[in-house]
Design a protein around this motif. Structure first.
Motif, PDB file in Angstrom:
ATOM      1  N   PRO A 570       4.785  -7.287  -4.083  1.00 26.07           N
ATOM      2  CA  PRO A 570       4.672  -5.778  -3.437  1.00 26.07           C
ATOM      3  C   PRO A 570       5.600  -4.967  -3.926  1.00 26.07           C
ATOM      4  O   PRO A 570       6.838  -5.246  -4.589  1.00 26.07           O
ATOM      5  CB  PRO A 570       5.077  -5.968  -1.969  1.00 26.07           C
ATOM      6  N   GLU A 571       5.196  -3.522  -4.232  1.00 25.91           N
ATOM      7  CA  GLU A 571       6.084  -2.348  -4.741  1.00 25.91           C
ATOM      8  C   GLU A 571       6.190  -2.673  -5.996  1.00 25.91           C
ATOM      9  O   GLU A 571       6.875  -1.976  -6.678  1.00 25.91           O
ATOM     10  CB  GLU A 571       7.409  -2.535  -3.898  1.00 25.91           C
ATOM     11  N   LYS A 602      -3.938   5.429  -6.141  1.00 25.93           N
ATOM     12  CA  LYS A 602      -3.421   4.281  -6.108  1.00 25.93           C
ATOM     13  C   LYS A 602      -3.646   3.551  -7.399  1.00 25.93           C
ATOM     14  O   LYS A 602      -3.128   2.510  -7.907  1.00 25.93           O
ATOM     15  CB  LYS A 602      -4.690   3.474  -4.951  1.00 25.93           C
ATOM     16  N   ASN A 614       2.188   0.693  -7.287  1.00 23.59           N
ATOM     17  CA  ASN A 614       2.905   0.295  -6.093  1.00 23.59           C
ATOM     18  C   ASN A 614       2.054  -0.428  -4.992  1.00 23.59           C
ATOM     19  O   ASN A 614       1.656  -0.168  -4.043  1.00 23.59           O
ATOM     20  CB  ASN A 614       3.088   1.736  -5.343  1.00 23.59           C
ATOM     21  N   SER A 616       0.516  -3.266  -2.770  1.00 21.98           N
ATOM     22  CA  SER A 616       0.994  -3.679  -1.527  1.00 21.98           C
ATOM     23  C   SER A 616      -0.084  -4.905  -0.876  1.00 21.98           C
ATOM     24  O   SER A 616      -0.738  -5.478  -1.834  1.00 21.98           O
ATOM     25  CB  SER A 616       0.616  -2.362  -0.419  1.00 21.98           C
ATOM     26  N   VAL A 617       0.266  -5.289   0.312  1.00 25.62           N
ATOM     27  CA  VAL A 617      -0.303  -6.546   0.632  1.00 25.62           C
ATOM     28  C   VAL A 617      -1.793  -6.325   0.746  1.00 25.62           C
ATOM     29  O   VAL A 617      -2.597  -7.073   0.294  1.00 25.62           O
ATOM     30  CB  VAL A 617       0.105  -6.916   2.267  1.00 25.62           C
ATOM     31  N   ASP A 619      -3.714  -4.901  -1.353  1.00 26.26           N
ATOM     32  CA  ASP A 619      -4.200  -4.822  -2.578  1.00 26.26           C
ATOM     33  C   ASP A 619      -4.586  -6.441  -3.162  1.00 26.26           C
ATOM     34  O   ASP A 619      -5.079  -6.543  -4.038  1.00 26.26           O
ATOM     35  CB  ASP A 619      -3.262  -4.239  -3.587  1.00 26.26           C
ATOM     36  N   LEU A 647      -0.916 -12.716  -2.957  1.00 30.38           N
ATOM     37  CA  LEU A 647       0.217 -12.172  -2.590  1.00 30.38           C
ATOM     38  C   LEU A 647       1.569 -13.283  -2.954  1.00 30.38           C
ATOM     39  O   LEU A 647       1.434 -14.323  -2.639  1.00 30.38           O
ATOM     40  CB  LEU A 647       0.204 -11.911  -0.889  1.00 30.38           C
TER      41      LEU A 647
END
Length: 824
Positions: A570-571, A602, A614, A616-617, A619, A647
């Motif tokens: 993440p990030e 995005k 960036n 995130s979960v 994605d 993830l």
């Protein structure tokens, strides 16, 4: 007949109002479907240390050799493998001759050498060779036998047969035992001449209305006496450019010409003694698709037919203005040129009040026999058996008016092919018999930067099948020769000569690759499951070749493609490499739910893959990259890569150690080589996928087995800084490569993406199954990474590629650059 159109081009498409020049055109810029960088395994190079200017070639297929003329050297090379030197002959200039040359103001080491310029077959055992001989041209006879090249020692004066200056373009042709040459006959290069050296030598007049500062290009013989109802004579055609006399311009205007003379021309009895009585010339028209000065002919190849009336001249043209980077190929029918010379009107000079001479169409009555015509049955009936019998009235007319009023128009009404970028230089054409029983003329075209492009016309659609880089370093191709029987093209330059096969079918690793290449030399062998040469093979119904349609329906379904797992932190920013399967295709990205991904806040879709900003979960999921190519109303999809972003909640010490171990073991990867990285980049071998992904129903072409993935972990930077950077890019601040208006929508912009060569760029092959891929994971706030080991290509306004160090590039491809005297 309208000019052919190129296949869907990804180059800049000119507005309609630009498609006007000297004639209306419908051709688009042609882009090679595939680009193959330099691969020495596929090519054979011959050069010898200290020898330069490999510019003269003579194919002796009967003796199995390629005779090659260079500076002070002549070689006999194996026609099948030119790296095998069978014989060499060194013809050097004496030291005294070099000194004499320097006394005349020429350079000792450059000009004052013997450059071999003429190589012609006289008979089965003898060749005729000429060299500049330190600005004192000389000729001799030569033979090749028992593995030796030998000069006969029967040196002749080379003036008028060979240029004084080795850097002056000239042309010559051997017809029987007669040498036809077009060059300059004096040391200063101010007296041009078209000469026949024979028992009855004949040449042109030293008049600017005949030749006005010309650049000679090519000479060809056409046997027009064969099956001629009017008892016509054979012709020798000359292609050249010169300063135009017929246009009233403030400065000199260069135009392209074709001229012809009759083979049996003996000159006149009183007028035009020992001068051509049949010399006539006309302008060559080849209109470029933009307002421009007339383009200049650079090379001509005669594709001969058993019936000479069906023979065609193929000519390469380039602009005379430096502001344009266009080149074109036009084709001209021998019959069309003949009609202009035999039936067209002449131009005549008239005096005007300003004391200038203006050329206008001659509307008066022509003398009989027609000026410039060969001796025919009609002339023989009235007692004129040779040109010596022609009346003075006819000879005086052609002496003063050798120029035709009408220009020679291309066979297709306009150019067969138009390109933008590196200039085209030379051309040869091969007739290829395909599986459908049709014969297709395939053009091999050399470029200024050392590539050879292969192009063919299918039912009005011009396709550039591929381009191949012949020299590791860019070298202008100055000579092209074709051996149809042996299946090779030979390209000469200052540096050396390269032998290239007319086709390398083995490059196509799958059925659809082979079929979509639409190469008449190749077909997919269903029984052998390979792309094989058509010539000499008896495929029967067990072969697939669809040249006009590119129909892959007979190809077997593709193998499943492996899914590559990628950890999602993440990030972070993540790069997923993927390239289109051809220069004519687009890249489409899809997410797990079937959504098509476009550039925006995005995602950023660019030529080398996808940038996920960036992460995130939400994605996490499958990302599929498809190469989409459209052909004749059909769409061909090919999945190039599939990534499964899973993830990750962070790496502990143990995981970091494992990552480092995998990094140390990972092999180097060339996939996605245009993606920026840092010196801290780590490349890992991704794990094998748990299960294969079957071909998706929305595609109709095979899937590749996978790509390798590179993972680069960078230090984390503030997300706010990254956001500020993107905002700055959007408003077009100091970043040179940033387009106005923010990130581009690939779906809308891809059809006009420009194309250019990228030197030493790794080409993604699609015939190898790879179970891993390279992924770039970027820390927040670092959308652009510097690495001096990479380079990017930037396009200027004229379409010419400009190469820049990646260290100076501020962002990825989508963020602003594309990686991707005298009597004789």
């Amino acid at each position: 007949m309208s000019p052919p159109l190129c296949g869907r081009s990804v180059r800049f498409a000119p507005p309609l109002f630009l498609l006007l020049s000297l004639g209306a055109l419908g051709a688009q810029y042609c882009v090679p479907r595939k680009t193959f960088p330099y691969q020495h395994e596929e090519l054979r190079l011959f050069r010898e240390e200290g020898i330069w200017n490999y510019s003269t070639m003579l194919l002796r297929e009967d003796q199995g050799v390629l005779l090659l003329g260079a500076r002070e050297a002549i070689y006999a090379l194996d026609i099948h493998n030119i790296t095998s030197k069978k014989a060499a002959l060194y013809w050097r200039v004496t030291e005294q001759k070099q000194k004499d040359c320097t006394y005349k103001g020429k350079l000792f080491e450059v000009d004052c050498r013997n450059y071999i310029q003429t190589l012609h077959k006289v008979n089965d055992t003898t060749m005729y060779v000429c060299g500049t001989n330190a600005f004192s041209p000389v000729c001799d006879y030569m033979s090749y036998s028992d593995g030796r090249l030998v000069l006969h020692g029967r040196q002749e004066e080379g003036k008028g047969k060979c240029p004084f200056d080795p850097f002056h373009r000239y042309s010559s042709l051997m017809v029987g035992s007669d040498l036809y040459s077009a060059t300059f006959i004096n040391f200063l290069g101010s007296e041009p001449v078209v000469l026949r050296s024979s028992n009855t030598a004949v040449r042109t007049e030293f008049k600017s209305s005949w030749l006005n500062e010309p650049t000679f290009i090519s000479m060809e013989h056409v046997p027009e006496s064969v099956d001629s109802e009017e008892g016509d004579d054979d012709k020798v055609y000359l292609f050249f450019s010169e300063n135009a006399m017929e246009y009233d311009f403030y400065s000199k205007l260069t135009v392209s010409r074709v001229a012809r003379v009759c083979k049996e021309d003996m000159g006149g009895q009183r007028t035009l003694q020992r001068k051509w009585t049949s010399f006539v010339k006309a302008r060559l028209d080849c209109s470029l698709p933009e307002p421009s000065l007339p383009p200049i002919v650079q090379d001509v190849f005669l594709l001969k037919h058993q019936n000479w009336r069906r023979s065609v001249f193929y000519a390469v043209f380039t602009p005379q203005s430096g502001s344009s980077r266009m080149s074109a190929v036009c084709a001209y029918s021998v019959v069309a040129i003949r009609e202009v010379f035999n039936e067209g009107k002449f131009k005549t000079p008239v005096a005007v009040e300003t004391s200038h001479v203006k050329w206008v169409m001659y509307s008066g009555e022509l003398p009989v026999p027609r000026p410039g015509a060969c001796i025919s049955n009609e002339a023989r009936k009235v007692g004129m058996r040779t040109s010596l019998d022609l009346p003075d009235k006819t000879l005086q007319f052609i002496r003063d008016r050798p120029l035709m009023d009408e220009a020679i128009r291309p066979l297709t009404g306009g150019p067969l092919l138009v390109t933008q970028g590196s200039a085209l230089t030379r051309i040869v054409v091969d007739n290829v018999l395909a599986l459908d029983g049709q014969v297709y003329p395939v053009m091999f075209i050399g470029t200024e930067n050392g590539y050879v492009q292969k192009a063919v016309n299918y039912a009005g659609e011009m396709l550039v099948i591929e381009e191949v880089q012949l020299y590791e370093d860019p070298q202008p191709i100055r000579t092209l020769r074709l051996s149809s029987s042996e299946g090779y093209v030979y390209a000469g330059s200052v540096f050396g000569v390269v032998q290239m096969p007319v086709s390398n079918c083995g490059r196509q690793g799958s059925c659809s690759d082979c079929v979509l290449a639409r190469d008449p030399y190749c077909a997919w062998d269903l029984s052998a499951a390979s792309c094989s040469p058509v010539n000499g093979n008896s495929f029967g119904s067990a072969a697939v070749q669809s040249l006009t349609e590119g129909d892959t329906s007979r190809c077997t379904p593709p193998e499943p493609i492996s899914v590559v797992k990628v950890k999602l932190v993440p990030e972070n920013n993540i790069q997923l490499p993927c390239r289109a399967d051809s220069n004519l295709a687009q890249v489409h990205w899809f997410f797990s739910d079937g959504r098509r991904l476009h550039s925006g806040p995005k995602y950023y879709v660019y030529g080398g893959g996808l940038l996920l900003l960036n992460a995130s979960v939400a994605d996490a999921g499958l990302y599929t990259c498809d190469s989409v190519e459209r052909l004749r109303g059909r769409t061909y999809n090919k999945t190039m890569a599939v990534y499964d972003l899973q993830l990750s909640h962070g790496l502990g010490e143990t995981e970091e150690d494992d990552l480092q171990d995998e990094t140390d073991k990972a092999p180097d990867s060339s996939v996605g080589s245009d993606i920026p990285s840092t010196t801290a980049q780590s490349t890992i071998q991704a794990p094998e996928p748990d299960e294969p992904l079957l071909p998706e129903t929305h595609t109709d072409a095979e899937r590749v087995a996978g790509l390798r993935v590179g993972v680069a972990v960078l230090s984390l930077v503030s997300l706010s800084l990254f956001a500020a950077l993107l905002w700055k890019l959007k408003v077009g601040a100091s970043w040179r490569c940033s387009p106005p208006g923010g990130p581009r929508d690939i779906q809308a912009k891809t059809p006009v993406v420009e194309y250019a060569h990228v030197q030493n760029h790794a080409h993604v092959q699609n015939h190898t199954a790879v179970a891993a891929a390279e992924v770039q994971i970027l820390a927040p706030g670092s959308p652009c990474i510097s690495n001096n080991n990479h380079s990017a290509v930037d396009f200027k306004g004229n379409g010419h590629p400009h190469f820049t160090s990646m260290a100076n590039i501020s962002c990825l491809d989508g963020l602003g650059y594309i990686n991707d005297e005298s009597e004789i």
